[in-house]
Design a protein around this motif. Structure first.
Motif, PDB file in Angstrom:
ATOM      1  N   GLY A 195      32.959   1.225  24.033  1.00  0.00           N
ATOM      2  CA  GLY A 195      34.204   0.906  23.350  1.00  0.00           C
ATOM      3  C   GLY A 195      35.461   1.134  24.185  1.00  0.00           C
ATOM      4  O   GLY A 195      36.415   0.354  24.109  1.00  0.00           O
ATOM      5  N   HIS A 204      33.484   7.111  19.102  1.00  0.00           N
ATOM      6  CA  HIS A 204      32.638   8.203  18.583  1.00  0.00           C
ATOM      7  C   HIS A 204      31.970   8.933  19.748  1.00  0.00           C
ATOM      8  O   HIS A 204      31.479  10.045  19.595  1.00  0.00           O
ATOM      9  N   ASP A 205      31.970   8.285  20.939  1.00  0.00           N
ATOM     10  CA  ASP A 205      31.422   8.906  22.139  1.00  0.00           C
ATOM     11  C   ASP A 205      32.084   8.264  23.356  1.00  0.00           C
ATOM     12  O   ASP A 205      32.951   7.401  23.210  1.00  0.00           O
ATOM     13  N   ASP A 207      30.800   6.329  26.947  1.00  0.00           N
ATOM     14  CA  ASP A 207      29.617   5.780  27.607  1.00  0.00           C
ATOM     15  C   ASP A 207      29.908   5.508  29.081  1.00  0.00           C
ATOM     16  O   ASP A 207      30.955   4.963  29.421  1.00  0.00           O
TER      17      ASP A 207
HETATM   18 MN    MN Z   1      30.559   4.342  22.685  1.00  0.00          MN
END
Ligand code: MN
Ligand code: ATP
Ligand code: MN
Length: 371
Positions: A195, A204-205, A207
């Motif tokens: 994202g 949310h995280d 990457d």
């Molecule tokens: Mn992500």
């Protein structure tokens, strides 16, 4: 009257990979409602309904203006009678009665709550619901339930993980990951994906794709990275998955949630002046860090472009890229390769641009893939 696509004589494509979708969504009141319907359909394993609402949501996200009346939807793809009925409801009353009904549904609320825990999927949530549980306290009080390592971390860092990260925090984390990786392989390539690569302000995280200029040298890198993070005292949780990469099996002929690259799912301590810590919470009173989710994937350089395209998302963009390849080009695309069924060959690519070109698609930049 308001026209949604004033200057676009071209008909909008039914494929998200032929639309440009930025993070600016003019139709949030509709797409928020559809997200509820999508989740509800997912919980009930209604794949058809789920897909229909996902495609409709994606089309609405790509529009350059807000939909003001049903006429605005004229000529748009992927909007069936069901989706139009929901939108009509929202246009008339400001909300959809169907969505309101789901939101107040006991089962939906429980499954939504349980699946919000890192490591808890639909099946586990359903099991807990059937046992009659509705709250975390009830689940955690049952000694016959044994949580796996991931779920334990999920409960332990629940509030932190739920909060996610903003871009500034993701940047701090990028620097930590880059520094760590470069002490192991100085010329390793660390690329932000997911994202945040699409320009999202929140995630949310975080990457990352890690690879090395020298083919094969990425093997074993993740293990070393995990050790270094542990040594720095910031590793809270790790799930390290070895590569199941088999060139003979490429491409994997079906939709797969997982690819075959070596990867790890982490929870790390993020310490920084920038990081907001919720000090109202008892357990947070004495800490200067927050737990954050990080994903690392390590493809060989030969497959970097495919891994990057696959991990950049959005999920709907990926889904439609694959569907477009199959139905419009008789090609199979996944996170590893692009296979031409007519010519019976794998088409190689060093960049995402080359993959779009192989598919006969106009290049869509990462920030236009928020489908
Ligand atoms: Mn992500
Ligand atoms: P968010 O900001 O909420 O994290 P995101 O788009 O980054 O949104 P992720 O769940 O992090 O969402 O996934 C990023 C991309 O990586 C998606 O396009 C998804 O297809 C891919 N992906 C995620 N997990 C896996 C996995 N286990 N195997 C293969 N691909 C994955
Ligand atoms: Mn991720």
């Amino acid at each position: 009257e308001v026209c949604v696509e004033p200057s676009s004589p071209q008909r909008l494509s039914q494929y998200a990979c032929q639309r440009r979708t930025t993070t600016i969504n003019h139709n949030k009141i509709f797409t928020d409602a559809f997200e509820v319907l999508i989740e509800h359909a997912e919980f009930n394993e209604n794949e058809g309904r789920c897909l229909a609402f996902m495609r409709a949501t994606s089309v609405l996200k790509s529009l350059s203006g807000a939909v003001r009346c049903l006429w605005d939807l004229e000529g748009l793809p992927c909007l069936g009678d069901q989706t139009k009925a929901v939108m009509e409801d929202i246009l008339e009353c400001g909300k959809s009665s169907k969505v309101q009904e789901i939101l107040s549904d006991d089962k939906y609320q429980a499954l939504k709550l349980f699946t919000s825990v890192f490591g808890v999927g639909r099946k586990t949530a359903e099991k807990w619901y059937r046992k009659g549980y509705r709250t975390f306290e009830e689940v955690l009080a049952d000694s016959s339930i044994s949580l796996n390592k991931m779920q334990k971390a999920g409960f332990l860092y629940y509030n932190d993980i739920l909060k996610g990260l903003n871009r500034a925090e993701a940047d701090v984390l990028s620097q930590i990951i880059e520094k760590t990786v470069h002490t192991i392989v100085p010329d390793a390539i660390v690329t932000l994906t997911g994202g945040f690569r699409r320009g999202k302000e929140y995630g949310h995280d975080v990457d990352f794709i890690l690879t090395t200029p020298e083919q094969g040298k990425q093997e074993g890198l993740l293990g070393c990275v995990i050790n270094k993070l542990r040594y720095q005292g910031i590793l809270l949780y790790h799930d390290h998955q070895q590569s199941t990469f088999d060139f003979k099996k490429l491409p994997s002929w079906k939709f797969e949630a997982m690819d075959h690259y070596e990867k790890c799912f982490l929870v790390l301590k993020l310490k920084s002046d920038l990081v907001e810590v919720d000090t109202r919470r008892d357990d947070a009173a004495e800490r200067d860090w927050r737990a954050v989710r990080v994903d690392l994937v390590a493809p060989p350089i030969s497959h970097f472009a495919f891994a990057l395209l696959g991990w950049t998302g959005s999920r709907q963009f990926e889904r439609d890229l694959r569907r477009f390849a199959r139905h419009e080009r008789k090609m199979l695309l996944d996170n590893h390769a692009l296979y031409d069924k007519t010519k019976k060959v794998c088409l190689s690519a060093k960049t995402e641009e080359e993959i779009f070109a192989h598919l006969g698609l106009e290049y869509i930049a990462p920030w236009e893939r928020n489908a």
